[in-house]
Scaffold this motif. Structure first.
Motif, PDB file in Angstrom:
ATOM      1  N   PRO A 411      61.529  16.632 126.388  1.00  0.00           N
ATOM      2  CA  PRO A 411      62.319  16.674 125.151  1.00  0.00           C
ATOM      3  C   PRO A 411      62.303  18.063 124.537  1.00  0.00           C
ATOM      4  CG  PRO A 411      60.177  15.738 124.697  1.00  0.00           C
ATOM      5  CD  PRO A 411      60.241  15.934 126.197  1.00  0.00           C
ATOM      6  N   GLY A 412      63.233  18.289 123.613  1.00  0.00           N
ATOM      7  CA  GLY A 412      63.151  19.494 122.827  1.00  0.00           C
ATOM      8  C   GLY A 412      61.937  19.423 121.911  1.00  0.00           C
ATOM      9  N   VAL A 413      61.443  20.585 121.489  1.00  0.00           N
ATOM     10  CA  VAL A 413      60.275  20.630 120.611  1.00  0.00           C
ATOM     11  C   VAL A 413      60.574  21.551 119.430  1.00  0.00           C
ATOM     12  CG1 VAL A 413      57.830  21.152 120.363  1.00  0.00           C
ATOM     13  CG2 VAL A 413      58.692  20.249 122.536  1.00  0.00           C
ATOM     14  N   PHE A 414      60.416  21.026 118.239  1.00  0.00           N
ATOM     15  CA  PHE A 414      60.475  21.801 117.003  1.00  0.00           C
ATOM     16  C   PHE A 414      59.031  22.111 116.627  1.00  0.00           C
ATOM     17  CE2 PHE A 414      61.360  21.147 112.142  1.00  0.00           C
ATOM     18  CZ  PHE A 414      61.021  22.466 111.891  1.00  0.00           C
ATOM     19  N   TYR A 415      58.634  23.377 116.803  1.00  0.00           N
ATOM     20  CA  TYR A 415      57.279  23.805 116.474  1.00  0.00           C
ATOM     21  C   TYR A 415      57.202  24.201 115.002  1.00  0.00           C
ATOM     22  CZ  TYR A 415      55.912  24.033 121.419  1.00  0.00           C
ATOM     23  OH  TYR A 415      55.614  23.731 122.726  1.00  0.00           O
ATOM     24  N   VAL A 416      56.277  23.571 114.280  1.00  0.00           N
ATOM     25  CA  VAL A 416      56.070  23.848 112.852  1.00  0.00           C
ATOM     26  C   VAL A 416      54.748  24.596 112.686  1.00  0.00           C
ATOM     27  CG1 VAL A 416      55.689  22.835 110.582  1.00  0.00           C
ATOM     28  CG2 VAL A 416      57.380  21.832 112.130  1.00  0.00           C
ATOM     29  N   ASN A 417      54.785  25.700 111.976  1.00  0.00           N
ATOM     30  CA  ASN A 417      53.580  26.495 111.756  1.00  0.00           C
ATOM     31  C   ASN A 417      52.851  25.979 110.521  1.00  0.00           C
ATOM     32  OD1 ASN A 417      51.599  28.457 111.547  1.00  0.00           O
ATOM     33  ND2 ASN A 417      52.980  30.129 112.072  1.00  0.00           N
ATOM     34  N   ALA A 418      51.627  25.484 110.717  1.00  0.00           N
ATOM     35  CA  ALA A 418      50.833  24.944 109.609  1.00  0.00           C
ATOM     36  C   ALA A 418      49.744  25.908 109.157  1.00  0.00           C
ATOM     37  CB  ALA A 418      50.202  23.612 110.028  1.00  0.00           C
ATOM     38  N   TYR A 419      49.801  27.154 109.626  1.00  0.00           N
ATOM     39  CA  TYR A 419      48.828  28.157 109.193  1.00  0.00           C
ATOM     40  C   TYR A 419      49.143  28.597 107.767  1.00  0.00           C
ATOM     41  CZ  TYR A 419      46.385  32.634 108.829  1.00  0.00           C
ATOM     42  OH  TYR A 419      45.589  33.672 108.407  1.00  0.00           O
ATOM     43  N   ASP A 420      48.143  28.699 106.927  1.00  0.00           N
ATOM     44  CA  ASP A 420      48.280  29.134 105.541  1.00  0.00           C
ATOM     45  C   ASP A 420      49.315  28.279 104.835  1.00  0.00           C
ATOM     46  OD1 ASP A 420      48.272  30.396 103.126  1.00  0.00           O
ATOM     47  OD2 ASP A 420      49.140  32.277 103.826  1.00  0.00           O
ATOM     48  N   LEU A 421      48.915  27.081 104.418  1.00  0.00           N
ATOM     49  CA  LEU A 421      49.839  26.133 103.804  1.00  0.00           C
ATOM     50  C   LEU A 421      50.506  26.690 102.549  1.00  0.00           C
ATOM     51  CD1 LEU A 421      47.832  22.809 104.242  1.00  0.00           C
ATOM     52  CD2 LEU A 421      49.901  23.523 105.468  1.00  0.00           C
ATOM     53  N   LYS A 422      49.894  27.677 101.926  1.00  0.00           N
ATOM     54  CA  LYS A 422      50.498  28.304 100.746  1.00  0.00           C
ATOM     55  C   LYS A 422      51.776  29.062 101.119  1.00  0.00           C
ATOM     56  CE  LYS A 422      50.249  29.250  96.302  1.00  0.00           C
ATOM     57  NZ  LYS A 422      51.389  30.145  96.148  1.00  0.00           N
ATOM     58  N   ALA A 423      51.932  29.367 102.402  1.00  0.00           N
ATOM     59  CA  ALA A 423      53.144  30.043 102.869  1.00  0.00           C
ATOM     60  C   ALA A 423      54.165  29.060 103.428  1.00  0.00           C
ATOM     61  CB  ALA A 423      52.780  31.080 103.930  1.00  0.00           C
ATOM     62  N   ARG A 424      53.909  27.731 103.321  1.00  0.00           N
ATOM     63  CA  ARG A 424      54.790  26.701 103.886  1.00  0.00           C
ATOM     64  C   ARG A 424      55.209  25.721 102.784  1.00  0.00           C
ATOM     65  NH1 ARG A 424      54.839  30.231 107.885  1.00  0.00           N
ATOM     66  NH2 ARG A 424      52.716  30.630 108.634  1.00  0.00           N
ATOM     67  N   PRO A 425      56.027  26.147 101.845  1.00  0.00           N
ATOM     68  CA  PRO A 425      56.362  25.294 100.693  1.00  0.00           C
ATOM     69  C   PRO A 425      57.192  24.081 101.076  1.00  0.00           C
ATOM     70  CG  PRO A 425      57.734  27.258 100.709  1.00  0.00           C
ATOM     71  CD  PRO A 425      56.687  27.463 101.757  1.00  0.00           C
ATOM     72  N   LYS A 426      57.046  23.030 100.289  1.00  0.00           N
ATOM     73  CA  LYS A 426      57.811  21.806 100.518  1.00  0.00           C
ATOM     74  C   LYS A 426      59.314  22.054 100.378  1.00  0.00           C
ATOM     75  CE  LYS A 426      54.117  18.818  98.698  1.00  0.00           C
ATOM     76  NZ  LYS A 426      53.736  17.873  97.609  1.00  0.00           N
ATOM     77  N   TYR A 427      59.690  22.944  99.466  1.00  0.00           N
ATOM     78  CA  TYR A 427      61.116  23.165  99.235  1.00  0.00           C
ATOM     79  C   TYR A 427      61.784  23.928 100.393  1.00  0.00           C
ATOM     80  CZ  TYR A 427      59.448  27.732  97.545  1.00  0.00           C
ATOM     81  OH  TYR A 427      58.826  28.949  97.422  1.00  0.00           O
ATOM     82  N   ALA A 428      60.991  24.332 101.389  1.00  0.00           N
ATOM     83  CA  ALA A 428      61.556  24.992 102.567  1.00  0.00           C
ATOM     84  C   ALA A 428      61.761  24.031 103.733  1.00  0.00           C
ATOM     85  CB  ALA A 428      60.643  26.139 103.007  1.00  0.00           C
ATOM     86  N   MET A 429      61.414  22.772 103.554  1.00  0.00           N
ATOM     87  CA  MET A 429      61.401  21.856 104.699  1.00  0.00           C
ATOM     88  C   MET A 429      62.789  21.435 105.159  1.00  0.00           C
ATOM     89  SD  MET A 429      58.084  19.527 103.709  1.00  0.00           S
ATOM     90  CE  MET A 429      58.191  18.536 105.202  1.00  0.00           C
ATOM     91  N   GLU A 430      63.686  21.159 104.229  1.00  0.00           N
ATOM     92  CA  GLU A 430      64.993  20.642 104.637  1.00  0.00           C
ATOM     93  C   GLU A 430      65.793  21.700 105.394  1.00  0.00           C
ATOM     94  OE1 GLU A 430      65.664  17.074 101.352  1.00  0.00           O
ATOM     95  OE2 GLU A 430      66.956  18.836 101.294  1.00  0.00           O
ATOM     96  N   TRP A 431      65.820  22.922 104.884  1.00  0.00           N
ATOM     97  CA  TRP A 431      66.603  23.939 105.585  1.00  0.00           C
ATOM     98  C   TRP A 431      66.019  24.238 106.959  1.00  0.00           C
ATOM     99  CZ3 TRP A 431      64.674  28.353 107.578  1.00  0.00           C
ATOM    100  CH2 TRP A 431      63.512  28.912 107.021  1.00  0.00           C
ATOM    101  N   LEU A 432      64.679  24.270 107.068  1.00  0.00           N
ATOM    102  CA  LEU A 432      64.068  24.602 108.352  1.00  0.00           C
ATOM    103  C   LEU A 432      64.334  23.513 109.380  1.00  0.00           C
ATOM    104  CD1 LEU A 432      62.400  26.631 109.930  1.00  0.00           C
ATOM    105  CD2 LEU A 432      60.322  25.502 109.122  1.00  0.00           C
TER     106      LEU A 432
END
Length: 607
Positions: A411-432
């Motif tokens: 299958p295809g894989v969407f890799y999500v970076n979970a390093y430094d959660l302060k750099a991964r805001p919730k409001y960035a999830m839909e566009w990504l």
């Protein structure tokens, strides 16, 4: 090598698509040898045969490209394309096919084959132009790191399969190629040191810790040992014992020493000779090199100066759209104050890595149900969400996509970076999610791979401006699709688009205008909501892979322009599903070719 599929843009490293053993591509038969002389051969058939031979010869030279599309014939090889031997063989292959293409009467081809013919000619010429620059003398950086790629291959979570004992043995066969790559890379870098062609110091400072993380004195803690901790049922107990012994010996006596050799060379010999500057203009002939990369990446004739101005204009426009959101939610303060609010309010961030990953998995289900609103074409292949591996997460981007195989076996894989959660805001999830999954990269790349009537070099190839432009265009569909219902998520989408505009400014600023790393980070933070961690990582990415970041906004602007033109000229006849189908129908195209195609499509819809 030829333009690689987007599956490899995130995995195969610059100057890395090659075969590890002495390279010899069998000379292609002449057109007259393809069929008995008594049987007439149509020009279409001659082109089809040439295109197929070309793709087969390319796979011999690029076994990782083969693996990326589920062709495992060369799985015991690892690429060393930075070697003089391989570069010579690749150059000869390109020149041979250009000569063969020149012998065909392109006017006698049908429309689709004429398009393929012209694309292949242009690609081969461009690849020869790029190969004339000394990229092989800069084989290592923190973003495209062949040593990290090899670890991914050996971890069991990437392109190399571990389904049976033969697969395990095949990977052991790749080790010799990797050892040769290390020796070639150090030799090339020594030559680069002598010629003043070296990496910026910051890139090597970022790379050395990556290599440290891949050296494991306890072999069972090595990334390369992971496939042995989860043997498939197809591997017998006797084979498990044999392979466990072979892998222990290989990790201890070959892989660890190879990684130490490369790390020690970078730390002790190369790092003191790196440069304090960061832009390509500071390299010999660097200005021409960068301009060539810009043309290749954007598939346009735009100059760095023109792109810089487009970026400044887009930054200002998007700031205006953001201010409208601030007015909607009643925020008391200017845009910069809102950026600070987003950075400092803990409610916008997860506290656990798994919360972030699960959030993207839930979002996938939601968006998958909405895509039929705007699309009547979708891929057969599915994709899944995974976390970026810890050994590369510090320098990896926030998200990336690895394509599914055409046969559906991976299958295809969407890799999500979970390093430094302060750099991964919730409001960035839909566009990504829109960008990497559906209807972004997963849609575009998988639909393209499933176009069985196209020659394989088009099914599995790509143009960054088209593909990344499509990914960014997919983000702009959020409200129309039924997401971005929360104004903060919509702001996040604008912030993401803003970042792509900033990329136009900063990439050209670094490589054409002499901007420093610090100046670039300051501009990025001043004009967006990103914190220093992401701003630094992204700027260092621009330093490592010049021009790549230009593709997103340039491509999206062209697709948006084409849609606006279609809407204006077709009026009530405009059908958004038909438009999207037409954009995707022929796979990735250079932007000029796409524009010409869509102009014809608009005329055809007028009835």
């Amino acid at each position: 090598m030829p333009r690689l599929s987007l599956a490899l843009i995130s995995l195969i490293l610059a100057g890395c698509a090659a075969a590890p053993q002495p390279v010899a591509v069998t000379p292609a038969p002449t057109a007259g040898e393809l069929q008995p002389a008594a049987i007439p051969v149509s020009m279409n058939q001659r082109f089809d045969e040439l295109a197929e031979r070309y793709f087969e010869d390319m796979l011999v030279l690029s076994p990782l490209t083969a693996a990326s599309i589920g062709d495992y014939r060369y799985n015991d090889h690892f690429p060393v394309s930075i070697s003089e031997e391989h570069r010579t063989a690749t150059k000869a292959m390109r020149e041979r096919y250009l000569a063969e293409l020149a012998q065909l009467d392109a006017r006698a081809l049908d429309e689709q084959r004429r398009l393929s013919h012209d694309m292949l000619v242009a690609d081969l010429r461009e690849e020869l132009e790029q190969a004339a620059f000394p990229g092989h003398l800069l084989p290592v950086n923190q973003f495209y790191n062949t040593a990290a790629l090899f670890a991914q291959l050996g971890s069991g979570s990437s392109l190399h399969p571990f389904r049976n004992a033969e697969d395990y043995d095949d990977f052991l066969g790749r080790v010799g190629g990797f050892e040769k790559w290390v020796d070639t890379a150090t030799s090339n870098m020594r030559r680069g040191m002598a010629e003043g062609i070296v990496q910026p110091r910051i890139l090597i400072e970022r790379t050395i810790p990556q290599l440290d993380a891949l050296i494991a004195d306890d072999v069972e803690k090595s990334l390369f040992y992971r496939p042995l901790q989860n043997f498939p049922d197809a591997v017998t107990e006797a084979e498990r014992q044999r392979l466990s012994g072979a892998y222990r010996t290989t990790i201890a006596n070959r892989l660890n020493p190879a990684y130490r050799k490369l790390r020690d060379f970078l730390r002790d010999e190369y790092l003191p000779k790196t440069r304090s500057t960061v832009g390509m203009a500071h390299l010999p002939n660097g200005r021409a090199w960068y301009e060539s990369l810009v043309r290749s990446t954007t598939t346009t004739d735009l100059t760095p100066e023109e792109i810089h101005q487009i970026g400044l204009s887009e930054v200002a426009r998007i700031h205006g759209e953001m201010n409208k959101v601030l007015a909607e939610i009643g925020f008391k303060g200017d845009l910069h104050a809102f950026f600070e609010h987003l950075q400092n309010d803990p409610s916008f961030y997860f506290t656990e890595r798994e919360q972030l990953i699960q959030g993207y998995r839930d979002l996938k289900v939601r968006i998958d149900a909405l895509t039929p609103r705007l699309f009547d074409v979708s891929p057969k292949a599915d994709y899944e969400v995974r976390a970026v591996e810890p050994f590369r997460e510090r320098s990896a981007s926030g998200g990336s996509y690895s394509a599914a195989t055409a046969d559906g076996s991976r299958p295809g894989v969407f890799y999500v970076n979970a390093y430094d959660l302060k750099a991964r805001p919730k409001y960035a999830m839909e566009w990504l999610s829109l960008h990497e999954g559906a209807p972004g990269h997963h849609f575009q790349i998988s639909v393209q791979r499933e176009l069985e009537d196209l020659p394989r070099f088009r099914r599995f190839g790509g143009y960054t401006a088209y593909s990344e432009g499509w990914g960014l265009y997919a983000e702009t569909l959020g409200k129309e699709l039924g997401v971005y219902t929360d104004p903060y998520q919509y702001f996040g989408g604008l912030d993401a688009e803003l970042w792509r505009a900033i990329r136009l400014v900063v990439d050209t600023g670094i490589h054409a205008k002499g901007w420093t790393r610090e100046q670039s980070i300051e501009y990025a933070m001043k004009n967006s909501s990103v914190g220093k961690t992401r701003a630094t990582s992204e700027v260092e990415r621009f330093i490592a892979i010049p021009s790549q970041a230009l593709a997103y906004k340039i491509g999206q602007l062209e697709i948006t322009r084409l849609r606006e033109k279609a809407e204006a000229e077709l009026g009530s006849r405009f059908d958004v599903k038909a438009f999207h189908r037409a954009i995707l129908a022929d796979g990735a195209l250079p932007l000029k070719v796409l524009a010409d195609k869509m102009d014809r499509w608009i005329e055809s819809q007028k009835g």
